[in-house]
Design a protein around this motif. Structure first.
Motif, PDB file in Angstrom:
ATOM      1  N   LEU A   1      -0.388 -19.487 -16.065  1.00  0.00           N
ATOM      2  CA  LEU A   1      -0.583 -20.834 -16.581  1.00  0.00           C
ATOM      3  C   LEU A   1      -2.040 -21.137 -16.882  1.00  0.00           C
TER       4      LEU A   1
ATOM      5  N   ARG B   1       3.185 -29.415 -11.375  1.00  0.00           N
ATOM      6  CA  ARG B   1       4.347 -28.934 -10.631  1.00  0.00           C
ATOM      7  C   ARG B   1       3.951 -27.750  -9.757  1.00  0.00           C
ATOM      8  N   LEU B   2       3.048 -26.913 -10.239  1.00  0.00           N
ATOM      9  CA  LEU B   2       2.597 -25.774  -9.459  1.00  0.00           C
ATOM     10  C   LEU B   2       1.838 -26.230  -8.213  1.00  0.00           C
TER      11      LEU B   2
ATOM     12  N   SER C   1      -0.550 -26.858 -20.839  1.00  0.00           N
ATOM     13  CA  SER C   1       0.482 -26.813 -19.786  1.00  0.00           C
ATOM     14  C   SER C   1       0.037 -27.620 -18.571  1.00  0.00           C
TER      15      SER C   1
ATOM     16  N   GLU D   1       1.481 -30.389 -17.322  1.00  0.00           N
ATOM     17  CA  GLU D   1       2.647 -30.739 -16.507  1.00  0.00           C
ATOM     18  C   GLU D   1       3.056 -29.577 -15.620  1.00  0.00           C
ATOM     19  N   ALA D   2       2.977 -28.382 -16.168  1.00  0.00           N
ATOM     20  CA  ALA D   2       3.326 -27.214 -15.362  1.00  0.00           C
ATOM     21  C   ALA D   2       2.327 -27.006 -14.238  1.00  0.00           C
TER      22      ALA D   2
ATOM     23  N   HIS E   1       0.721 -18.837 -11.433  1.00  0.00           N
ATOM     24  CA  HIS E   1      -0.525 -19.615 -11.541  1.00  0.00           C
ATOM     25  C   HIS E   1      -1.505 -18.918 -12.490  1.00  0.00           C
TER      26      HIS E   1
END
Length: 457
Positions: free
Chosen positions: A30, A42-43, A36, A38-39, A27
């Protein structure tokens, strides 16, 4: 993530803690990495899953129980009771939600249907409407979109329900047709179309009304289907009794007109037949009585008949002329009650005598006795073209084996004596009655005196 099977609780906890540490480090990386998104999503999903995994069973049970209690409370407010196992226990009148109940002509069918009026707009109409209707009704007088119930809570206080009829829809509240929005009160009668009758119930309003007037009197008559229909007729100015009297008067007038028309037609036919008979009589008189002077008038058109038809018409006219003032049917009907009474007295007094009507014809070869014919009959016997037929009474004396014939006048005279004899029968001893039975001549009105001779041939 994959499930871990066959591991001890300490190892699973250490694995989860390491997984959480790796997620936190990821985390942080990112957050400083541009582009990011999209990441990051998902996180967040992964963090939610980890939070659910870290939640204990006791917390899950408490949350599930709270959801169940909230669900049951909502269902109970709508009038649906549940069992402990989750099955439906029964349906009852809701405690807070305004609703409609049906009223039917059959008391057993009343209050069997319940329609909830939800917060906001509740639409009423037919199934084939363009928009979905919350309450679906059927019938010729129900519009596709018939009316709208609008429920407004007004900041948490009791809900105010307003009925808004659609254009051209027949909607009545307490017997009065409404065309504009109308605020409903608990107990109002609502009629949609011609056959759908409902009662509006508002539990909160009813509860407050009971609190304000705890000693309210019970209404003198139940608010049912008959009450709603009678209320509708009264408010619309329709008096059933007056309407029935008006309809009856119309039928009487129609009957009187038809009777006058029938009487007029019969009178016209009678006059027509009489004129034809008069014309026929004048033709017969002019043909067989040429010496009679007729009045000077224009002769009517003579009916062209054949010789055979003229003979038949003359025979029918003569017979009608002799019998036009005689009605055997009237004689039979007028004296039938006397004959019946004479037979009844004969049976009561055990006289063994029967009476019945008989038609006797006076001919040249078998003339009737003079006592059976009227005085003027002997004079016109030779001049009459047809024999005379009279109504007489045949007296069958079964005890002495004789048969007598009485005139109708003699029957009435003897019946007076029979009545007197019947009245005295209760006072006369039985021995005297037996002696009277042996008497075949004298004053017994049931028997005629036997002549000392009998005609032969």
């Amino acid at each position: 993530t994959n499930a871990l099977v066959g591991m001890s609780p300490s190892s699973s906890l250490s694995a989860l803690s390491s997984r959480a540490a790796s997620v936190s480090s990821l985390h942080e990386r990112l957050l400083f990495a541009p582009g990011s998104e999209e990441a990051i999503e998902r996180l967040k999903e992964t963090e939610k899953i980890i939070a659910e995994l870290n939640e204990t069973w006791e917390e899950k049970l408490r949350r599930t129980e709270a959801i169940r209690m909230e669900r049951e409370a909502l269902l109970a407010e709508m009038g649906v009771a549940m069992r402990e196992d989750g099955g439906t226990l029964g349906v009852f009148s809701p405690k807070k939600t305004p609703h409609l109940v049906n009223l039917n002509e059959d008391p057993l069918m009343s209050e069997c249907l319940l329609y909830y009026i939800k917060d906001g707009i509740t639409r009423v109409g037919r199934e084939d409407a363009e928009r979905r209707q919350d309450i679906v009704l059927s019938g010729h007088f129900i519009k596709e979109e018939h009316c709208i119930f609008r429920s407004d809570s007004r900041g948490g206080s009791e809900a105010v329900v307003t009925l808004e009829p659609c254009e051209g829809a027949d909607t009545y509240v307490n017997g009065k047709k409404v065309t504009e929005p109308s605020i409903l009160r608990s107990g109002n009668r609502i009629i949609m179309g011609k056959s759908h009758v409902f009662r509006f119930n508002h539990p909160e309003q009813a509860r407050q009304e009971r609190e304000r007037t705890p000693c309210a009197e019970t209404p003198p008559e139940p608010v049912d289907w008959a009450f709603a229909q009678r209320e509708l007729l009264e408010k619309q100015g329709i008096d059933m009794k007056q309407e029935m009297e008006q309809r009856l008067q119309e039928l009487e007038d129609q009957y009187r007109r038809e009777r006058e028309e029938a009487t007029y037609l019969l009178e016209q036919q009678r006059l027509d037949y009489e004129s034809k008979l008069e014309a026929l009589q004048r033709q017969m008189d002019s043909r067989y009585y040429p010496e009679v002077n007729e009045e000077e008038e224009e002769p009517e058109d003579e009916v062209q008949w054949t010789e055979r038809e003229c003979e038949l018409a003359l025979w029918a006219f003569r017979k009608w002329k002799w019998y036009q003032f005689t009605s055997l049917r009237d004689l039979l009907w007028g004296n039938a009650i006397f004959l019946k009474e004479a037979n009844a007295i004969s049976v009561e007094l055990k006289k063994k005598v029967q009476f019945q009507f008989v038609l006797l014809t006076d001919t040249l070869y078998s003339p009737l006795p003079p006592d059976l014919l009227p005085p003027e009959a002997a004079k016109d016997r030779e001049t009459r073209p047809f024999p005379r037929t009279i109504v007489a009474v045949e007296v069958q004396d079964q005890k002495n084996g004789a048969t007598h014939y009485w005139t109708l006048e003699k029957l009435r005279q003897r019946l007076d004596l029979m009545r007197e004899m019947y009245d005295r029968a209760a006072e006369v001893p039985s021995s005297v009655i037996e002696d009277c039975d042996n008497v075949v001549t004298g004053g017994d009105p049931f028997y005629d005196r036997f002549p000392w001779f009998r005609l032969v041939g």
